[in-house]
Each structure stands twice: as structure tokens, then as C-alpha cells.
Design an enzyme around this catalytic site. Structure first.
Site, PDB file in Angstrom:
ATOM      1  N   PRO A 140     144.777  58.516 -32.248  1.00  0.00           N
ATOM      2  CA  PRO A 140     145.179  57.059 -31.549  1.00  0.00           C
ATOM      3  C   PRO A 140     146.464  57.234 -30.565  1.00  0.00           C
ATOM      4  O   PRO A 140     147.599  57.508 -30.869  1.00  0.00           O
ATOM      5  CB  PRO A 140     145.658  55.967 -32.739  1.00  0.00           C
ATOM      6  CG  PRO A 140     146.175  57.102 -33.751  1.00  0.00           C
ATOM      7  CD  PRO A 140     145.277  58.453 -33.670  1.00  0.00           C
TER       8      PRO A 140
ATOM      9  N   ASP B 204     150.297  60.817 -29.988  1.00  0.00           N
ATOM     10  CA  ASP B 204     149.682  60.734 -31.173  1.00  0.00           C
ATOM     11  C   ASP B 204     150.429  59.704 -32.048  1.00  0.00           C
ATOM     12  O   ASP B 204     151.402  60.170 -32.863  1.00  0.00           O
ATOM     13  CB  ASP B 204     149.266  61.955 -31.738  1.00  0.00           C
ATOM     14  CG  ASP B 204     148.141  61.774 -32.971  1.00  0.00           C
ATOM     15  OD1 ASP B 204     148.042  60.677 -33.450  1.00  0.00           O
ATOM     16  OD2 ASP B 204     147.563  62.893 -33.513  1.00  0.00           O
ATOM     17  N   HIS B 205     149.809  58.488 -32.218  1.00  0.00           N
ATOM     18  CA  HIS B 205     150.600  57.487 -32.938  1.00  0.00           C
ATOM     19  C   HIS B 205     150.412  57.886 -34.707  1.00  0.00           C
ATOM     20  O   HIS B 205     151.275  57.527 -35.512  1.00  0.00           O
ATOM     21  CB  HIS B 205     149.854  56.186 -32.939  1.00  0.00           C
ATOM     22  CG  HIS B 205     151.031  54.993 -33.275  1.00  0.00           C
ATOM     23  ND1 HIS B 205     152.109  55.346 -34.051  1.00  0.00           N
ATOM     24  CD2 HIS B 205     151.245  53.873 -32.524  1.00  0.00           C
ATOM     25  CE1 HIS B 205     152.857  54.112 -33.785  1.00  0.00           C
ATOM     26  NE2 HIS B 205     152.349  53.214 -32.937  1.00  0.00           N
ATOM     27  N   ARG B 206     149.520  58.982 -35.159  1.00  0.00           N
ATOM     28  CA  ARG B 206     149.424  59.587 -36.305  1.00  0.00           C
ATOM     29  C   ARG B 206     150.716  60.114 -36.599  1.00  0.00           C
ATOM     30  O   ARG B 206     151.265  60.323 -37.831  1.00  0.00           O
ATOM     31  CB  ARG B 206     148.308  60.301 -36.848  1.00  0.00           C
ATOM     32  CG  ARG B 206     147.120  59.603 -36.518  1.00  0.00           C
ATOM     33  CD  ARG B 206     145.755  60.428 -36.547  1.00  0.00           C
ATOM     34  NE  ARG B 206     145.916  61.434 -35.549  1.00  0.00           N
ATOM     35  CZ  ARG B 206     145.111  62.530 -35.718  1.00  0.00           C
ATOM     36  NH1 ARG B 206     144.185  62.726 -36.407  1.00  0.00           N
ATOM     37  NH2 ARG B 206     145.122  63.731 -34.544  1.00  0.00           N
TER      38      ARG B 206
END
Length: 452
Positions: A248, A424-426
Site C-alpha cells: 500500500p 510502503d505503509h505496511r
């Protein structure tokens, strides 16, 4: 007879394409000789041979592709009989004969590629100069009850989740070959209905979801020129699609005043021109150095996400995107935080030149922990870049432009550029990405910090 197989020349390589054979059938082959030019998913590489003898037969012609580990040629003595099966002859011998004799069920691959390893088999085969001896151990294990199967057949079976123990092999010594796996796929039966008693009243069946029809790439009758994808373009499409689908992305943009950065560059270049080995640094070299130091100060960005854990990297290896005619490649400047500006500039020039001449080695475009993509030279003001997995962030750099800004209550014109961080929002949150950009901005706007 020694079988030469398609070597594995990178972590993402699944197949290679023979661009040119450097040896012809009948030519002598010695260890270290250039055997073939192979197109991988990243670069074209001259592959060296670990086999010795005479090139007896070419199994994969120029322009054809083969999976990693698949046979591509046979090397043997001039008067040695060729095996009946082109790819798996029972008389083939390992490229590096060990002390003990190997069972003669299949040829031991003679790997090509001086610094590369062939695809690893589950039995524990290992590439490089030790490939033959470890293959002998694998064969001994297989002789005790393991299934004999060719590399390409194994790959197809794994992709379709077939139980290879249920497949009958028609190759030499009962070896499972590609045709056997394809035959098993074509004869798969639908599981028989169970005999469990059904309830008296059955619920109304739901209509199956209708698949969305793909949109044609060209209208019927439209005139087009179809060009086959290169191995590099296939890999770019696969990896970046995977990146956008699984990671994401979110984006943070910040303007940077480059006035003092340009002044520092001019001063350094004036000095560097007087050196015994002159070098000219670019704005991008200073940006890469700034990125490396910002990663030292905000190490949470130098991370990868593996599904269950965050892997914080101990080294700062910055990739620099380079546009080639056949696609994009990202050479890696290792330990960029520990390099001086001039050293970093020299390494950057060396890697870019190697990439453009097709001489980049696999280890020179692997192992990056962060990437920089600069389109400023194309007058692009601002853009977003797709994260290069397994990294968690990439910096997109736009063009430097004269921009009216307010300084001490007065409107003045300053040189500015916009940088955009894809995250990367993870692995990272917005505040962490923002702190990284703030550190980078501070370093680039007060650039003496890049030198001390």
C-alpha cells in the site's frame, strides 16, 4: 558427456534467452571460456563455462529461451557418442568429476557463469565450482527413492500443484519430463461427488461470479506493430505490478531549496578538476549522499517488510535508477553513507557506464535498501515512483526550477526542486516518512553537512 545448463544469474531470474553462442559445434571448450551471451531479466552477460572438452551439441538455439537449470548444450570428447535423449543422456558425466563415481541415472549439470549459481534443487544442489560434487550427493539421495524429474518439468508441476509421485516418467530411467507433466495436466479429472446423504431441501444455488473480460489491447482491424517483450521488460512489468498490488503506497512531497547545493557542487568540481584522476560530481550524487546520511539519522526507513517482521538493514545501499533502451535497471551504491562525495561520484559513474554497456554484474544491481529515481534532466517537475521490492521506500526527484518564494518578508527567486517519497505503509507510517524528508531537506539546504 557433460550437460551445460541455464545458470541462475540473479535472485529474480526464472529463465534466460540465448542471444549468441560464442562457440560452435566442434569447437574446443575450456573452463573459463566465454560460452554464450545470455539475456537475463536485468542485463546481458557473457557466461563462462565450467565444462571442458568439445561443444558436441547446442540444445537451445540463438533467440530461444530456457528455464533456469534446463539443459542448453552438451560438451564431451570428440569421439564420444551423443546420448539418445538430447537433454538427459544416461552417459553424461559431471563437469567436475568427484573422487567417488556418481550413479549414471542422469547427467550432472556443468554450470556456466563465473560468479553465478544455478537454480537450487530440493536435493541440495549448489551452483558454481562446487556444483558437481553437491549434485553427486543429490543423486545418491535420489537413488535411494527420490523421484527423477527434469528442472522444467518440476517447475510446471509446482506451478500447478501436481503430486509428482503420481506421475509416470517416460524419460531415460523413468525420469519425468515436460511431456509427462503436460499429459498429467490434460488428464486431470474433476473430483468425484461424495456419497454423503444430501438434505431434503437444497438451498438455491448461487450464480457463479462472471469473470471480467479483459479489454483488448488493440481494436479489431487496428494497424499495430507487435514487438515481443524483452526479459528485462517482462521482469519490470511483473515486479512493479506486484509492488503496486501488495504494497500500500502513500506519497509525501517536499520542496527543497538547491541554491547552496549548486554552489557547493561548483566548488567541489573546481577542486576535483585538479586531481590526478579528475572527477565531476552531479547534483544527483549529492542527493544520493544526502539520502544515505538521512537514512543514518532515520534508520526506520532502511527496512524491509517480510509479511511477519520488519527487517532493519545494517548497511545503507542506495540504488540509482538508470534508464536503458530496453528498460530500467537500478545499480546499487553499497555503503553510500560511508563514502566520500568524490568516491561516491566515481562509483556512480562506473555503475552507470557498466549498465549502459551491458557489463553490470548481478551483485551490482542486487541488495539495495533504498532507491532514488531522478527525472529532473527531462524537466519533470514532480512525479511518484513505484517502490522497488523488497525495499520500503523510493525517492522521486524532480527538476530544479527558478521559483518565487518569500524570504524575510520579501519575494525572491530561488532554485527549488520537489522530492516525493513513496512509502510502503505496511512498514512505515506518515510521520516516519516526514521525518526522513525533513532530514534530507536540512542536509541538502545546508550542504556542508554532506562533507563532514
Amino acid at each position: 558427456m557433460q550437460t551445460v545448463v541455464m545458470p541462475k544469474m540473479g535472485d529474480t531470474m526464472e529463465e534466460g534467452k540465448i542471444l549468441a553462442w560464442r562457440k560452435k559445434v566442434g569447437d574446443p571448450v575450456a573452463r573459463g571460456d566465454s560460452l554464450a551471451e545470455i539475456e537475463t531479466d536485468k542485463v546481458n552477460i557473457e557466461a563462462e563455462s565450467f565444462a571442458e572438452g568439445v561443444l558436441r551439441k547446442i540444445l537451445v538455439q540463438e533467440g530461444e529461451s530456457a528455464a533456469v537449470g534446463a539443459p542448453i548444450a552438451l560438451v564431451g570428447a570428440p569421439d564420444e557418442a551423443l546420448p539418445d535423449d538430447d537433454t538427459q543422456g544416461p552417459s553424461a558425466q559431471p563437469a567436475q568429476a568427484p573422487q567417488e563415481s556418481a550413479p549414471q541415472h542422469e547427467p550432472v549439470p556443468a554450470t556456466v557463469g563465473s560468479a553465478y549459481q544455478p537454480a537450487r534443487e530440493p536435493a541440495g544442489t549448489n551452483g558454481g565450482t562446487n556444483g558437481a560434487s553437491s549434485t553427486v550427493a543429490a543423486l545418491a539421495t535420489e537413488a535411494a527413492g527420490r523421484v527423477f524429474i527434469s528442472p522444467i518439468a518440476k517447475r510446471i508441476a509446482q506451478e500447478h500443484h501436481l503430486d509428482i509421485a503420481r506421475i509416470s516418467g517416460t524419460g531415460p530411467n523413468g525420469r519425468i519430463i515436460k511431456d509427462d507433466v503436460e499429459a498429467a495436466l490434460s488428464h486431470q479429472e474433476t473430483p468425484a461427488a461424495t456419497s454423503v446423504a444430501q438434505p431434503a431441501v437444497q438451498p438455491a444455488p448461487q450464480a457463479p461470479a462472471q469473470p471480467v473480460a479483459p479489454v483488448p489491447a488493440a481494436a479489431e482491424g487496428e494497424e499495430v506493430e507487435a514487438v515481443a517483450l524483452s526479459a528485462m521488460r517482462k521482469t519490470i512489468a511483473k515486479r512493479l505490478q506486484q509492488s503496486m498490488q501488495t504494497a500500500p503506497h502513500f506519497y509525501l512531497t517536499l520542496p527543497v531549496d538547491t541554491t547552496r547545493l549548486a554552489e557547493l557542487r561548483a566548488t567541489i568540481n573546481e577542486y576535483a578538476a585538479t586531481l590526478p584522476e579528475p572527477v565531476k560530481i552531479s547534483i544527483n550524487d549529492l542527493i544520493v549522499k544526502g539520502v544515505a546520511l538521512a537514512l543514518v539519522r532515520v534508520p526506520q526507513v532502511n527496512v524491509s517488510f517480510d509479511g511477519e517482521r520488519l527487517l532493519f538493514k545494517k548497511h545503507i545501499n542506495v540504488g540509482v535508477a538508470v534508464a536503458l533502451e530496453q528498460g530500467l535497471i537500478v545499480p546499487v551504491i553499497r555503503d553510500a553513507d560511508k563514502r566520500g562525495v568524490l568516491d561516491l561520484a566515481r562509483e556512480s559513474r562506473r555503475l552507470v557506464d557498466a549498465a549502459r554497456t551491458g557489463k553490470l554484474k548481478p551483485e551490482e544491481f542486487q541488495g539495495g535498501t533504498f532507491s532514488v529515481s531522478n527525472l529532473g534532466m527531462f524537466e519533470i517537475e514532480e512525479f511518484t515512483a513505484v517502490i522497488n521490492p523488497p525495499e520500503s521506500a523510493i525517492l522521486a526527484v524532480g527538476a530544479i526550477q527558478p521559483t518565487p518564494v518569500v524570504v524575510d518578508g520579501q519575494v525572491v527567486v530561488r532554485d527549488r526542486m520537489k522530492v516525493t517519497l513513496s512509502v510502503d505503509h505496511r512498514a512505515l507510517d506518515g510521520a516516519t516518512g516526514a521525518r526522513f524528508l525533513q532530514e534530507l531537506k536540512r542536509l541538502l539546504e545546508s550542504p556542508m553537512g554532506l562533507l563532514v
